[in-house]
Design an enzyme around this catalytic site. Structure first.
Site, PDB file in Angstrom:
ATOM      1  N   TYR A 264       0.810  -1.211   0.000  1.00  0.00           N
ATOM      2  CA  TYR A 264       0.000   0.000   0.000  1.00  0.00           C
ATOM      3  C   TYR A 264       0.849   1.270   0.000  1.00  0.00           C
ATOM      4  CZ  TYR A 264      -3.877  -2.958   1.754  1.00  0.00           C
ATOM      5  OH  TYR A 264      -4.836  -3.918   1.919  1.00  0.00           O
ATOM      6  N   THR A 300      -2.650  -6.342  -6.757  1.00  0.00           N
ATOM      7  CA  THR A 300      -2.529  -5.320  -5.719  1.00  0.00           C
ATOM      8  C   THR A 300      -2.914  -5.879  -4.355  1.00  0.00           C
ATOM      9  OG1 THR A 300      -4.817  -4.502  -5.730  1.00  0.00           O
ATOM     10  CG2 THR A 300      -3.308  -3.598  -7.406  1.00  0.00           C
ATOM     11  N   ASP A 301      -2.483  -5.187  -3.329  1.00  0.00           N
ATOM     12  CA  ASP A 301      -2.998  -5.469  -1.993  1.00  0.00           C
ATOM     13  C   ASP A 301      -4.486  -5.107  -1.974  1.00  0.00           C
ATOM     14  OD1 ASP A 301      -3.032  -6.208   0.698  1.00  0.00           O
ATOM     15  OD2 ASP A 301      -1.084  -5.281   1.067  1.00  0.00           O
ATOM     16  N   TRP A 302      -5.180  -5.500  -0.926  1.00  0.00           N
ATOM     17  CA  TRP A 302      -6.645  -5.467  -0.920  1.00  0.00           C
ATOM     18  C   TRP A 302      -7.188  -4.047  -0.675  1.00  0.00           C
ATOM     19  CZ3 TRP A 302      -4.993  -9.536  -2.679  1.00  0.00           C
ATOM     20  CH2 TRP A 302      -5.669 -10.762  -2.748  1.00  0.00           C
ATOM     21  N   LEU A 304      -7.737  -1.062  -2.901  1.00  0.00           N
ATOM     22  CA  LEU A 304      -7.102   0.171  -3.379  1.00  0.00           C
ATOM     23  C   LEU A 304      -8.075   1.118  -4.080  1.00  0.00           C
ATOM     24  CD1 LEU A 304      -4.389  -1.231  -2.767  1.00  0.00           C
ATOM     25  CD2 LEU A 304      -3.535  -0.346  -4.930  1.00  0.00           C
TER      26      LEU A 304
END
Length: 581
Positions: A264, A300-302, A304
């Site tokens: 993030y 991606t990370d969760w 965004l």
């Protein structure tokens, strides 16, 4: 009726990918670009509502046409296997019958955080990755990852949302227990072994794909705050060691990791654009793809893109540096940066609109969909998406795996001081705090008053500051020092009775007073009471070495540089410290 090329296992994977891609509508392609959460209903049934579900399972699979999910929450191995078969059956009923790729956060240790990892439950229980680093044995890490692979395959998980190979260089950061510590060299060695264990010699039908995180290294967070939250979004490199944090990722790429998750964080004060890594073309295309040669999936990370609700509380999208952009503009920027897939999001209509408006080309979408479909074919999901429920129950938590995990717990324990207390002998009178009295009774006579004890055994956690908000409360951050009143109580016990103190190090605790007074001081990174007592009584040998230094004070922590390993002045114990009994 002829079998479609994509359904023919004898055809080359690339042919199957192109055949399937040509048959897909734009909506079906868009569904591939999302990897979001599902949870189970009672008894392994499909859940149509739940704490983490914005949409029901049927809507996500059959209507929104998503085919990548991570399972949130726990259940028995049998329930998980039943759920996997049900949800794969739902996917098989769709127009093209694209099987699901199911993933999970770590499930083999002692941390319970719905945003990061789950208690082992039915799975074999091992120390946290910090504990594997404390042992420092690459062969053991490969054996661990192979065990994870076998247990995951049994219940149908085909992607591991790990290993986490950030470097533990900021003592306050809340995610250190999932790392291999502060050493780039050791982390590189262990991640190679980890990927061998999960994926095998090459990715195939017996593999679990590794989604390595958090590129380009999430350790150097300003003030140690976590970028899940707005106050932790800045990532800084005052020591100039940006490349040091890349070293484990270079090793992971060389080892063939299948997927990569950017963090993030928003880099500040570098030559990179000051936007979160999931939106950062300098990092994802310039560094990851072009300089480091990564050819796998970037997810991606969760969370965004969209603001959401987490555990009943509002949560802003982690769109750090691009908060001013619309959701559609954020998605377009991430795709332009090099993202293939959006974690924790479920809005394929956004991608459809971007293509139809001309903002993003369908060729760009196809490039990511090819990668995502290719992995499904390579993993053998089109041939065998289902699992054997009885076999799952037999394999998960099998005695062989449980014994390996228990042995690793014992090996990882790190003896920091021993003032002629250990090993304990006979059946002493034991006063215990933080230890099961029932377990302790197998080793000694449990007494209620420390004044009547020959030895006290005290288990402590790493201190942290309780933060507001249910979700943030799982991320232990802030001060590493014991509060004054708690410290007084601890020291009173140490003055009363010779005491074995065991501190669970999820972060580097500040404990100079305890270190000075404890008759013996041991660190653990996830270990049962029986593991600790076996070591204390000399039945097994502790082999652990500290995977980071333990600072002498919070002032020393605050003066250290977040990107520099082991940077506090005059630590109580240096990185690598450990006594052999």
């Amino acid at each position: 009726m002829t079998t479609p090329t994509y359904r023919d296992p004898h055809r080359p994977v690339d042919e199957r990918v192109e055949d399937l891609l040509a048959r897909m509508t734009l909506e079906e392609k868009a569904g591939q670009l999302f990897h979001t959460m599902l949870s189970m209903g009672p008894g392994g049934t499909l859940a149509e509502e739940g704490v983490f579900l914005q949409c029901g399972t049927t809507e996500l699979v059959a209507e929104r046409q998503l085919t990548h999910f991570n399972l949130i929450g726990q259940g028995s191995a049998r329930e998980m296997a039943m759920w996997v078969n049900r949800v794969q059956g739902l996917a098989a009923s769709t127009r093209l019958g694209i099987p699901l790729t199911l993933s999970t956060d770590p499930r083999h240790a002692f941390t319970e955080n719905p945003g990061a990892s789950f208690l082992a439950g039915d799975f074999s229980a091992w120390p946290e990755p910090l504990g594997l680093a404390a042992i420092g044995d690459a062969k053991l890490v490969e054996r661990f990852a192979d065990t994870v692979r076998r247990e995951y395959l049994a219940v149908g998980f085909r992607v591991a949302l790990h290993p986490q190979i950030d470097l533990a260089t900021e003592p306050r950061w809340s995610r250190q227990s999932g790392t291999f510590g502060s050493s780039a060299d050791l982390s590189g060695e262990l991640v190679r072994a980890y990927i061998r264990g999960l994926q095998g010699p090459k990715l195939g039908p017996e593999s679990v794909a590794a989604m390595v995180k958090h590129f380009p290294g999430g350790g150097p967070q300003k003030d140690g705050e976590d970028p899940h939250f707005p106050h932790g979004k800045e990532q800084v490199y005052p020591g100039g060691l940006r490349d040091y944090h890349l070293e484990p990722f270079k090793a992971a790429i060389e080892a063939g990791c299948s997927q990569m998750m950017p963090y993030y964080g928003q880099p500040v004060g570098t030559d990179w654009e000051e936007v979160g890594f999931g939106f950062n073309k300098d990092v994802l295309t310039g560094l990851l793809r072009e300089r480091l040669g990564f050819e796998g999936i970037v997810c991606t990370d969760w969370g965004l893109l969209n603001d959401a609700e987490i555990l009943g509380e509002p949560a802003a999208a982690r769109a750090w540096g691009v908060e001013h952009l619309s959701v559609a503009e954020r998605a377009a920027k991430a795709l332009d940066a090099g993202t293939d897939q959006f974690g924790g999001e479920q809005c394929p209509e956004l991608i459809v609109d971007l293509v139809r408006s001309g903002r993003v080309s369908e060729e760009r979408i196809d490039a990511s969909v090819r990668r995502l479909l290719r992995e499904k074919f390579v993993l053998g999901l089109f041939e065998n998406p289902y699992v054997d429920v009885d076999k799952a129950e037999e394999i998960v938590g099998a005695s062989e795996f449980t014994a390996l995990g228990e042995a690793a717990q014992r090996r990882s324990l790190t003896v920091l001081t021993n003032r002629a207390l250990l090993p304990l002998t006979g059946r002493p009178n034991l006063y215990v705090q933080g230890v099961s009295e029932q377990t302790a009774a197998a080793y000694g006579n449990v007494v209620a008053d420390p004044a009547e004890a020959d030895v006290a055994v005290l288990r402590l956690g790493t201190p942290y500051e309780q933060r507001p908000g249910t979700f943030e409360s799982f991320f232990h951050a802030g001060s590493l020092a014991f509060p004054e009143e708690e410290l007084k109580e601890i020291l009173r016990l140490l003055d009363t009775t010779p005491t074995l103190v065991c501190v669970n190090l999820e972060r580097p605790a500040v404990l100079p007073e305890i270190a000075a007074k404890a008759a013996a001081l041991v660190a653990d990174y996830g270990a049962s009471d029986a593991a600790l007592l076996d070591v204390a009584f000399g039945r097994v040998r502790a082999e652990g070495r500290l995977p980071f230094e333990l600072p002498c004070s919070m002032a020393a922590v605050e003066a250290s540089r977040p990107d520099v390993p082991n940077d506090t002045v005059d630590p109580v114990f240096p990185c690598g410290h450990g006594i052999e009994l």
